[in-house]
Design a protein around this motif. Structure first.
Motif, PDB file in Angstrom:
ATOM      1  N   ARG A 166       0.814  -1.208   0.000  1.00  0.00           N
ATOM      2  CA  ARG A 166       0.000   0.000   0.000  1.00  0.00           C
ATOM      3  C   ARG A 166       0.856   1.269   0.000  1.00  0.00           C
ATOM      4  O   ARG A 166       0.409   2.322  -0.453  1.00  0.00           O
ATOM      5  CB  ARG A 166      -0.877  -0.007   1.246  1.00  0.00           C
TER       6      ARG A 166
ATOM      7  N   PHE B  55      -6.498  15.594   8.789  1.00  0.00           N
ATOM      8  CA  PHE B  55      -6.756  15.338  10.196  1.00  0.00           C
ATOM      9  C   PHE B  55      -6.959  16.687  10.884  1.00  0.00           C
ATOM     10  O   PHE B  55      -6.031  17.484  10.972  1.00  0.00           O
ATOM     11  CB  PHE B  55      -5.597  14.553  10.810  1.00  0.00           C
TER      12      PHE B  55
ATOM     13  N   HIS C 292      -7.210  17.897  13.807  1.00  0.00           N
ATOM     14  CA  HIS C 292      -6.554  18.327  15.049  1.00  0.00           C
ATOM     15  C   HIS C 292      -5.054  18.583  14.862  1.00  0.00           C
ATOM     16  O   HIS C 292      -4.351  18.858  15.814  1.00  0.00           O
ATOM     17  CB  HIS C 292      -6.766  17.272  16.133  1.00  0.00           C
ATOM     18  N   MET C 293      -4.583  18.466  13.619  1.00  0.00           N
ATOM     19  CA  MET C 293      -3.149  18.642  13.386  1.00  0.00           C
ATOM     20  C   MET C 293      -2.916  19.807  12.435  1.00  0.00           C
ATOM     21  O   MET C 293      -3.733  20.085  11.565  1.00  0.00           O
ATOM     22  CB  MET C 293      -2.575  17.403  12.699  1.00  0.00           C
TER      23      MET C 293
ATOM     24  N   VAL D 206       5.448   5.730   9.617  1.00  0.00           N
ATOM     25  CA  VAL D 206       5.477   4.518   8.791  1.00  0.00           C
ATOM     26  C   VAL D 206       6.883   4.271   8.255  1.00  0.00           C
ATOM     27  O   VAL D 206       7.413   3.175   8.358  1.00  0.00           O
ATOM     28  CB  VAL D 206       4.461   4.619   7.632  1.00  0.00           C
TER      29      VAL D 206
ATOM     30  N   GLN E 268     -11.696   9.367   8.157  1.00  0.00           N
ATOM     31  CA  GLN E 268     -10.461   9.546   8.908  1.00  0.00           C
ATOM     32  C   GLN E 268      -9.699   8.226   8.995  1.00  0.00           C
ATOM     33  O   GLN E 268      -8.488   8.192   8.873  1.00  0.00           O
ATOM     34  CB  GLN E 268     -10.778  10.083  10.311  1.00  0.00           C
TER      35      GLN E 268
ATOM     36  N   ALA F 128      -6.139   7.395   6.982  1.00  0.00           N
ATOM     37  CA  ALA F 128      -5.011   6.847   7.733  1.00  0.00           C
ATOM     38  C   ALA F 128      -4.561   5.526   7.107  1.00  0.00           C
ATOM     39  O   ALA F 128      -3.368   5.280   6.958  1.00  0.00           O
ATOM     40  CB  ALA F 128      -5.396   6.646   9.192  1.00  0.00           C
ATOM     41  N   ALA F 129      -5.535   4.698   6.712  1.00  0.00           N
ATOM     42  CA  ALA F 129      -5.186   3.412   6.097  1.00  0.00           C
ATOM     43  C   ALA F 129      -4.460   3.631   4.774  1.00  0.00           C
ATOM     44  O   ALA F 129      -3.475   2.967   4.468  1.00  0.00           O
ATOM     45  CB  ALA F 129      -6.446   2.571   5.876  1.00  0.00           C
TER      46      ALA F 129
ATOM     47  N   LEU G  50      -0.774   3.909   7.815  1.00  0.00           N
ATOM     48  CA  LEU G  50      -0.640   3.852   9.267  1.00  0.00           C
ATOM     49  C   LEU G  50      -1.268   2.548   9.749  1.00  0.00           C
ATOM     50  O   LEU G  50      -2.270   2.098   9.200  1.00  0.00           O
ATOM     51  CB  LEU G  50      -1.359   5.041   9.909  1.00  0.00           C
TER      52      LEU G  50
ATOM     53  N   GLN H 191      -1.554   2.838  15.378  1.00  0.00           N
ATOM     54  CA  GLN H 191      -1.099   4.204  15.061  1.00  0.00           C
ATOM     55  C   GLN H 191      -2.284   5.096  14.739  1.00  0.00           C
ATOM     56  O   GLN H 191      -2.339   6.254  15.130  1.00  0.00           O
ATOM     57  CB  GLN H 191      -0.140   4.183  13.867  1.00  0.00           C
TER      58      GLN H 191
ATOM     59  N   HIS I  16      -2.801   8.324  16.980  1.00  0.00           N
ATOM     60  CA  HIS I  16      -2.520   9.651  16.429  1.00  0.00           C
ATOM     61  C   HIS I  16      -3.754  10.351  15.877  1.00  0.00           C
ATOM     62  O   HIS I  16      -3.796  11.581  15.835  1.00  0.00           O
ATOM     63  CB  HIS I  16      -1.479   9.554  15.298  1.00  0.00           C
ATOM     64  N   ILE I  17      -4.718   9.599  15.392  1.00  0.00           N
ATOM     65  CA  ILE I  17      -5.841  10.218  14.669  1.00  0.00           C
ATOM     66  C   ILE I  17      -7.145  10.160  15.470  1.00  0.00           C
ATOM     67  O   ILE I  17      -7.794  11.188  15.675  1.00  0.00           O
ATOM     68  CB  ILE I  17      -6.078   9.521  13.306  1.00  0.00           C
TER      69      ILE I  17
ATOM     70  N   PRO J 127      -7.036  11.415  19.759  1.00  0.00           N
ATOM     71  CA  PRO J 127      -6.936  12.856  20.022  1.00  0.00           C
ATOM     72  C   PRO J 127      -8.215  13.617  19.655  1.00  0.00           C
ATOM     73  O   PRO J 127      -8.618  14.540  20.346  1.00  0.00           O
ATOM     74  CB  PRO J 127      -5.775  13.305  19.124  1.00  0.00           C
ATOM     75  N   GLN J 128      -8.868  13.174  18.561  1.00  0.00           N
ATOM     76  CA  GLN J 128     -10.112  13.851  18.178  1.00  0.00           C
ATOM     77  C   GLN J 128     -11.248  13.489  19.115  1.00  0.00           C
ATOM     78  O   GLN J 128     -12.067  14.324  19.487  1.00  0.00           O
ATOM     79  CB  GLN J 128     -10.499  13.477  16.756  1.00  0.00           C
TER      80      GLN J 128
END
Lengths: 251, 225
Positions: free
Chosen positions: A80, A93, A95-96, A109, B122, B126-127, B131, B135, B139-140, B143-144
């Motif tokens: 992937r 995201f 919150h970042m 990763v 989300q 991430a996938a 991640l 993870q 990380h995702i 926190p939210q």
């Protein structure tokens, strides 16, 4: 003979008793830009999601540089990494910061060094015209800007093949262009890309090959000029006609 | 003073004793919260798991804790375990057990709600970025979810503090029990003490809970981004 990056053989996707993809065969060469169009619900987005193994397939096989891509497979995380994908709903995201959005995956990763990744991120950001947004949060950006960040976030993983799933469909018209320009630039760099879109003028400009999907099958494929000028099948003709308007007669 | 019955507060150590009673209530609430939050996060995360057996068991636990009045739970743990299992639990320990079990259940439902409120995209983004699932959560998702969760879990604390008024029923001398004792002891000299003392208790609860509510409101505003 050029190198095959992606090969699909008889890919079948079923969902709740319905056949979404009904035997898709497709080969994508290195550096090729393939644009997929078709009526909504025809399975084109599902096809991209299957290539990235976000959806399991029920038949056929998907090979990335010769290795099978399968949902739930042990090898999947490694494979992937070679597939980048950008979605319709710019899913940054929230919150970042923009910088953290971009650097999270390479740092976690690929275990790359923070300073080095941030240098590359800054360079990519400036290439899409967002150098000053590194410290902003996604909510402070427009849709078009967010989508450009999403593209950068994918590029920094150095994928072999880029998948774009209707990335401009949720954008206001004046923001579509800035995103499409970034994609055109990537095509010029010789990236291997599969693009699902409804932007016909853009499709014609960027594509090396057009693919028309209807009811889960590839109905027609060909060079963009031929496809748009003289589609061979009735269904493709009808579909393309939906994007043409006759001038209203004023008597 | 006389009419309101406030003068009893200044007799001997009465006011200090009231504060001590409030202290007991706050101590039990605080300890129960410290147990409930991590336990609730764990169970709440498991409630979003795909395994139907785990989900069903946790659902049952949550519903039982919600349906049972806290008083019944207190009696069950304090009296019931002594009879059935021969355990000699103190009132405070029983109260801590009940409030932790109840708090964990409430917390797990809040956590579950916060986690499922995070859009599917989300996870998929991430996938697609390769991640791993841990993870992605670390990380995702967490926190939210935490931002949405903070104000709600703080409200749970104030609910817990208020519900501790029940634990006098299993012999724990907390603020209400101290009040009763003071009123009882001064029945002849200050017949109006009930008003003054309970008014004071009301103000003490308010003083304990109001800052917490304010904090919740502040965090809620901040979480809206």
């Amino acid at each position: 003979m050029s190198e095959k990056v992606l090969t699909l053989r008889g890919v079948v996707k079923e969902f709740e008793g319905q056949t979404i993809l009904d035997g898709i065969d497709l080969e994508v060469e290195k550096g090729e830009v393939v644009v997929i169009i078709g009526p909504s619900g025809c399975g084109k987005s599902t096809l991209l999601r299957c290539i990235n193994a976000l959806e399991p397939i029920q038949g056929g096989e998907i090979l990335l540089q010769g290795s099978p891509v399968k949902a739930g497979d042990k090898n999947l995380p490694v494979l992937r990494q070679k597939i980048g994908m950008v979605f319709q709903s710019y899913d940054l995201f929230p919150h970042m910061t923009i910088m953290d959005n971009i650097t999270l995956a390479p740092r976690k990763v690929h275990k790359r060094d923070k300073a080095e990744v941030e240098r590359e991120a800054a360079e990519l950001l400036s290439r899409v015209g967002l150098a000053d947004k590194a410290k902003s949060f996604p909510r402070q950006l427009s849709g078009g800007q967010k989508q450009r960040v999403a593209i950068v976030r994918m590029l920094i993983m150095h994928p072999e093949i880029l998948l774009f799933d209707e990335v401009t469909a949720a954008l206001d018209p004046e923001m579509v262009r800035e995103v499409l320009d970034v994609m055109l630039e990537l095509a010029k760099q010789g990236r291997t890309m599969i693009i699902v879109t409804h932007e016909m003028a853009f499709a014609r400009a960027v594509a090396h090959r057009m693919i028309f999907i209807d009811e889960g099958r590839i109905v027609e494929e060909g060079k963009p000029d031929e496809f748009f000028e003289s589609p061979k099948t009735e269904r493709a003709r009808n579909f393309l006609n939906m994007f043409r308007f006759q001038p209203a007669s004023r008597s | 003073m006389q009419a309101l019955g406030l003068e009893v507060l200044f007799k001997g150590t009465n006011f200090i004793r009231l504060l001590g009673g409030l202290g007991v209530a706050l101590k039990i609430s605080l300890l129960a919260v410290l147990i409930s939050i991590p336990a609730g996060i764990l169970l709440g995360t498991l409630m979003t798991a795909s395994n139907p057996v785990i989900r069903a068991i946790l659902r049952l636990y949550l519903e039982v804790m919600r349906i049972m009045p806290q008083l019944v739970l207190l009696f069950l743990v304090f009296f019931g375990t002594t009879r059935a299992l021969g355990w000699d639990l103190s009132g405070e320990t029983s109260a801590l057990i009940v409030f932790s079990l109840w708090g964990t259940a409430e917390m797990s439902d809040l956590v579950r709600g916060a986690i499922i409120s995070i859009p599917k995209h989300q996870y998929e983004s991430a996938a697609a970025l390769c991640l791993t699932l841990p993870q992605t959560y670390y990380h995702i998702i967490f926190p939210q979810a935490l931002r949405r969760l903070l104000p709600l879990s703080i409200n749970l604390i104030t609910r817990m503090i208020k519900t501790t008024s029940l634990i006098l029923m299993i012999g724990v001398v907390e603020v209400i029990k101290v009040s009763q004792q003071i009123i009882e002891a001064n029945r002849m000299s200050s017949p109006n003490a009930a008003f003054g003392v309970y008014l004071t208790v009301l103000l003490l609860y308010f003083a304990a809970c109001f800052p917490i509510s304010m904090l919740a409101r502040f965090l809620e505003k901040r979480a809206e981004i």
